[in-house]
Design a protein around this motif. Structure first.
Motif, PDB file in Angstrom:
ATOM      1  N   GLN A 134       0.837  -1.202   0.000  1.00 33.49           N
ATOM      2  CA  GLN A 134       0.000   0.000   0.000  1.00 33.49           C
ATOM      3  C   GLN A 134       0.871   1.250   0.000  1.00 33.49           C
ATOM      4  O   GLN A 134       1.999   1.227   0.448  1.00 33.49           O
ATOM      5  N   PRO A 139      -0.079  -0.784   8.571  1.00 33.11           N
ATOM      6  CA  PRO A 139      -0.787  -2.054   8.369  1.00 33.11           C
ATOM      7  C   PRO A 139      -2.305  -1.865   8.521  1.00 33.11           C
ATOM      8  O   PRO A 139      -2.766  -1.134   9.397  1.00 33.11           O
ATOM      9  N   SER A 140      -3.074  -2.522   7.633  1.00 40.37           N
ATOM     10  CA  SER A 140      -4.502  -2.217   7.517  1.00 40.37           C
ATOM     11  C   SER A 140      -5.332  -2.620   8.738  1.00 40.37           C
ATOM     12  O   SER A 140      -6.442  -2.121   8.913  1.00 40.37           O
ATOM     13  N   ASN A 141      -4.815  -3.509   9.583  1.00 40.64           N
ATOM     14  CA  ASN A 141      -5.624  -3.906  10.747  1.00 40.64           C
ATOM     15  C   ASN A 141      -5.503  -2.924  11.920  1.00 40.64           C
ATOM     16  O   ASN A 141      -6.112  -3.139  12.962  1.00 40.64           O
ATOM     17  N   SER A 178      -4.991  -3.879  17.721  1.00 36.83           N
ATOM     18  CA  SER A 178      -5.658  -2.908  16.853  1.00 36.83           C
ATOM     19  C   SER A 178      -5.413  -1.465  17.290  1.00 36.83           C
ATOM     20  O   SER A 178      -5.177  -0.594  16.461  1.00 36.83           O
ATOM     21  N   LYS A 271       1.663   8.720  10.154  1.00 31.21           N
ATOM     22  CA  LYS A 271       0.810   8.915   8.977  1.00 31.21           C
ATOM     23  C   LYS A 271       0.669  10.417   8.682  1.00 31.21           C
ATOM     24  O   LYS A 271       0.766  10.850   7.534  1.00 31.21           O
ATOM     25  N   GLU A 319       5.815  -1.577   4.985  1.00 33.09           N
ATOM     26  CA  GLU A 319       4.886  -1.298   6.078  1.00 33.09           C
ATOM     27  C   GLU A 319       5.643  -0.862   7.330  1.00 33.09           C
ATOM     28  O   GLU A 319       6.685  -1.403   7.667  1.00 33.09           O
TER      29      GLU A 319
END
Ligand SMILES: C[N+](C)(C)CCCC[C@H](N)C(=O)O
Ligand SMILES: O=C(O)CCC(=O)C(=O)O
Ligand SMILES: [Fe+2]
Length: 422
Positions: A134, A139-141, A178, A271, A319
């Motif tokens: 990506q 990480p998407s989770n 998470s 981010k 990532e």
């Protein structure tokens, strides 16, 4: 049942065509029974698999032979390799292959050995059919947060962790995975019970700070953690080659003012940095920061390899997996070339501004009975200055021990076993 679709490995150039032909005819055979299974075709040095959901993976013959899952090649209990990798001839080829909707069967020419691979196993270990990495490095989770997390912070009860078996552990560790942290409420205000709770995850990591710690601002150790000074957002153990994965704090006693605890989501901050200042993100991802712990007689900790690690650490797929940042434990920047000094300090200043932005900071006064566990590879912590008597206990748990426990809890609550994934 495996269908009998044998391919002769002794045929050279027509091989591909023949196997493609067979593969195609098997499509129509399967469509009539409406079972959609992957298709396997021989290439000159391996096997190509076309997945029903789209995409293709190419498995090399040497790789396939090396990864045979049979009891002679892989110990079924220890999950260790029994097979001698170095006995594989460079020219190894299947003498025939066949498959059904469960998996792929390969008969190997020279040794007359047979290997069976289940489709889900091949799919999840396919390295030619990965999803592209990506552009956002998180990480998407992960669920990123700022100060608004105060309204609904991840929390589990002591009772659920101690009494709900794997479900209770899983819920707890899923939150840490998470969100990067989780509170536990209703904990007995005792160091022994707190230690017992930590051991529900794993054994405790012994470091030069001790195993399970119980500390006050008595300056018994050469580190500002043992004072009543304010500590800005940081991660611990930047001076170790491997910083601890989890950290637990339980405030046992406090009679005084101040001392509120601070948490900041380092992944969220990263981010923001990447979006606003990509060049600074790049600098903090590459410039290695020398660090040390040397406040006590008899210790001199510095990470290997010299001069240490960047603040933002990434895996092969790009990532972000680890933040290492404690500006107070940074050593002399002795390796920084002159022309990098300004861009580095600019990047550091921007990073610090994001971490200390009101939107990023989540403050909460810890109280006896409610402890916090956080991911020290993601979430930064700090505290306000204080007066009076303040007693904290807690511990570190290694990253690998935490990850292992999380994976086991997930397997068990999904009725799966290690052999389903390894
Ligand atoms: C008191 N306790 C053992 C929890 C931590 C002490 C370590 C503090 C150190 N400056 C660091 O950032 O790692
Ligand atoms: O006193 C605190 O709340 C935390 C101090 C600290 O950062 C540490 O012990 O690692
Ligand atoms: Fe700390």
């Amino acid at each position: 049942m495996f269908s009998r679709l044998n391919k002769s490995a002794s045929m050279r150039s027509p091989l591909r065509l023949i196997s493609n032909h067979i593969a195609r005819s098997s499509v129509s055979a399967r469509q009539t029974t409406s079972v959609v299974s992957p298709l396997a075709t021989l290439s000159s040095s391996g096997i190509r698999v076309s997945w029903p959901e789209g995409g293709e993976s190419h498995f090399h013959n040497i790789w396939l032979r090396d990864h045979c899952r049979c009891p002679r090649c892989l110990h079924q209990v220890t999950r260790q390799r029994l097979f001698d990798t170095f006995s594989i001839p460079d020219t190894i080829k299947p003498s025939n292959i066949d498959w059904d909707d469960q998996g792929l069967r390969i008969r190997w020419g020279e040794s007359d050995h047979e290997s069976n691979f289940r489709w889900p196993w091949l799919r999840s270990n396919s390295f030619t059919s990965q999803t592209p990495s990506q552009s956002i490095p998180i990480p998407s989770n992960k669920i990123l947060w700022g100060k608004e997390i105060a309204q609904n912070p991840p929390t589990v009860s002591y009772q659920s962790v101690m009494q709900d078996g794997e479900e209770g552990i899983r819920k707890w560790l899923d939150y840490i995975d998470s969100h990067g942290f989780c509170y536990v409420t209703g904990v007995p205000v005792s160091p022994e019970k707190t230690e017992e709770l930590a051991k529900m995850i794993s054994h405790i990591r012994m470091t030069h700070w001790g195993g399970f710690w119980d500390f006050t601002a008595d300056e018994s150790r050469g580190d500002t953690a043992y004072s009543n000074l304010a500590l800005r957002a940081h991660t611990d153990n930047t001076y170790y080659t491997e910083p601890s994965g989890l950290q637990m704090f339980h405030m046992l006693e406090f009679r005084g003012k101040g001392g509120e605890s601070l948490l900041v989501d380092g992944f969220q901050a990263a981010k923001i940095l990447k979006e606003k200042y990509p060049e600074s993100y790049e600098i903090l991802s590459t410039v290695r920061i020398p660090t040390h712990a040397a406040g006590d007689d008899g210790f001199l900790f510095q990470p290997t390899p010299n001069p240490g690690y960047p603040i933002l650490n990434h895996g092969e797929g790009g990532e972000l997996y680890q933040i290492r940042y404690n500006n107070d434990d940074r050593s002399t920047m002795r390796h920084l070339p002159y022309e990098q000094v300004e861009p580095f300090y600019t990047a550091l200043k921007r990073w610090s501004a994001i971490l200390t932005d009101v939107g990023s900071e989540y403050w909460r006064q810890l109280t006896p009975g409610t402890l916090v566990v956080f991911d020290n590879w993601r979430v930064l912590h700090g505290r306000a200055a204080f007066t009076g008597y303040r007693r904290l206990c807690g511990c570190y748990i290694s990253w690998d021990d935490y990850q292992s426990r999380l994976k086991v809890a997930r397997l068990k609550t999904n009725n799966k076993q290690v052999k389903d994934v390894i």
